[in-house]
Design an enzyme around this catalytic site. Structure first.
Site, PDB file in Angstrom:
ATOM      1  N   HIS A   8       0.848  -1.198   0.000  1.00 48.08           N
ATOM      2  CA  HIS A   8       0.000   0.000   0.000  1.00 48.08           C
ATOM      3  C   HIS A   8       0.881   1.244   0.000  1.00 48.08           C
ATOM      4  O   HIS A   8       1.994   1.233   0.512  1.00 48.08           O
ATOM      5  CB  HIS A   8      -0.936   0.017   1.207  1.00 48.08           C
ATOM      6  CG  HIS A   8      -0.233  -0.133   2.517  1.00 48.08           C
ATOM      7  ND1 HIS A   8       0.145  -1.355   3.016  1.00 48.08           N
ATOM      8  CD2 HIS A   8       0.199   0.785   3.416  1.00 48.08           C
ATOM      9  CE1 HIS A   8       0.760  -1.188   4.172  1.00 48.08           C
ATOM     10  NE2 HIS A   8       0.809   0.107   4.432  1.00 48.08           N
ATOM     11  N   HIS A  47       0.805   5.296   1.055  1.00 47.49           N
ATOM     12  CA  HIS A  47       0.099   6.326   1.827  1.00 47.49           C
ATOM     13  C   HIS A  47       0.143   7.647   1.081  1.00 47.49           C
ATOM     14  O   HIS A  47       1.217   8.084   0.634  1.00 47.49           O
ATOM     15  CB  HIS A  47       0.796   6.574   3.171  1.00 47.49           C
ATOM     16  CG  HIS A  47       0.803   5.420   4.112  1.00 47.49           C
ATOM     17  ND1 HIS A  47      -0.084   5.304   5.151  1.00 47.49           N
ATOM     18  CD2 HIS A  47       1.616   4.328   4.198  1.00 47.49           C
ATOM     19  CE1 HIS A  47       0.176   4.200   5.841  1.00 47.49           C
ATOM     20  NE2 HIS A  47       1.208   3.591   5.283  1.00 47.49           N
TER      21      HIS A  47
HETATM   22  P1  AMP Z   1       1.647   0.618   7.368  1.00 48.65           P
HETATM   23  O1  AMP Z   1       2.013   0.941   8.798  1.00 48.65           O
HETATM   24  O2  AMP Z   1       2.442   1.362   6.348  1.00 48.65           O
HETATM   25  O3  AMP Z   1       1.641  -0.880   7.135  1.00 48.65           O
HETATM   26  O4  AMP Z   1       0.174   1.152   7.185  1.00 48.65           O
HETATM   27  C1  AMP Z   1      -0.964   0.417   7.458  1.00 48.65           C
HETATM   28  C2  AMP Z   1      -2.100   1.393   7.540  1.00 48.65           C
HETATM   29  O5  AMP Z   1      -3.323   0.691   7.459  1.00 48.65           O
HETATM   30  C3  AMP Z   1      -2.141   2.184   8.860  1.00 48.65           C
HETATM   31  O6  AMP Z   1      -1.975   3.578   8.560  1.00 48.65           O
HETATM   32  C4  AMP Z   1      -3.523   1.876   9.414  1.00 48.65           C
HETATM   33  O7  AMP Z   1      -4.137   2.973  10.016  1.00 48.65           O
HETATM   34  C5  AMP Z   1      -4.274   1.421   8.183  1.00 48.65           C
HETATM   35  N1  AMP Z   1      -5.414   0.558   8.441  1.00 48.65           N
HETATM   36  C6  AMP Z   1      -5.442  -0.534   9.230  1.00 48.65           C
HETATM   37  N2  AMP Z   1      -6.677  -1.091   9.213  1.00 48.65           N
HETATM   38  C7  AMP Z   1      -7.431  -0.348   8.373  1.00 48.65           C
HETATM   39  C8  AMP Z   1      -8.793  -0.404   7.928  1.00 48.65           C
HETATM   40  N3  AMP Z   1      -9.638  -1.371   8.329  1.00 48.65           N
HETATM   41  N4  AMP Z   1      -9.228   0.535   7.062  1.00 48.65           N
HETATM   42  C9  AMP Z   1      -8.392   1.510   6.645  1.00 48.65           C
HETATM   43  N5  AMP Z   1      -7.116   1.618   7.015  1.00 48.65           N
HETATM   44  C10 AMP Z   1      -6.626   0.713   7.877  1.00 48.65           C
END
Ligand code: AMP
Ligand code: ZN
Length: 139
Positions: free
Chosen positions: A99, A101
């Protein structure tokens, strides 16, 4: 992939605030809203992170960024944004489905802090490291 949160979001098994979808990608608002409008762009296909992407998938996913970034900036009226991709735990990855950001920025104290610490480096060490990377990349 079974038990992958973002695969479940891509398949609609877990709800999300979707902002864009096509055959291969999906963008939705990050639940943490680090800043207002914090968005995630994912490939629908499960890959762990950028280190696991082939060029075709990377092209498909990363090509969506300019359009989404412009839309996000217009919708939020942010002054700019940081586009961040965490790869592996040491780099802050917590969800192991690739993903990217998109984090709109409003001020220097709006919730996101990024600090690049400069370290001393001599040119022969830099050149030797560049050689190592060039040979890994096949140049
Ligand atoms: P990372 O730390 O780069 O792996 O980012 C993962 C992101 O996923 C974090 O910013 C979380 O807030 C986000 N996240 C986790 N669960 C969900 C969800 N159900 N819907 C939207 N975002 C999420
Ligand atoms: Zn997945």
């Amino acid at each position: 992939m079974e038990n992958c949160l973002f695969c479940k979001i891509a398949e609609g098994q877990i709800p999300s605030a979707k902002v864009y979808e096509d055959e291969h990608t999906l963008a939705f608002l990050d639940i943490s809203q680090t800043t207002k409008g914090h968005m995630l762009l994912i490939p629908k296909k499960h890959v762990r992170n950028t280190l696991e992407m082939d060029e075709g998938l990377a092209q498909t996913v990363f090509a969506r960024l300019p359009k989404l970034a412009r839309a996000l900036q217009k919708a939020t009226k942010a002054g700019g944004m940081n586009i961040i991709n965490n790869n592996e735990e040491i780099a802050g990855q917590t969800v192991f489905h690739a993903h990217i950001h998109l984090i709109p920025r409003y001020s220097t104290d709006d919730g996101l802090e990024i600090h690049f610490t400069a370290h001393d480096s001599d040119s022969s060490a830099l050149n030797s490291l560049a050689d190592d990377i060039r040979s890994e990349v096949g140049q």
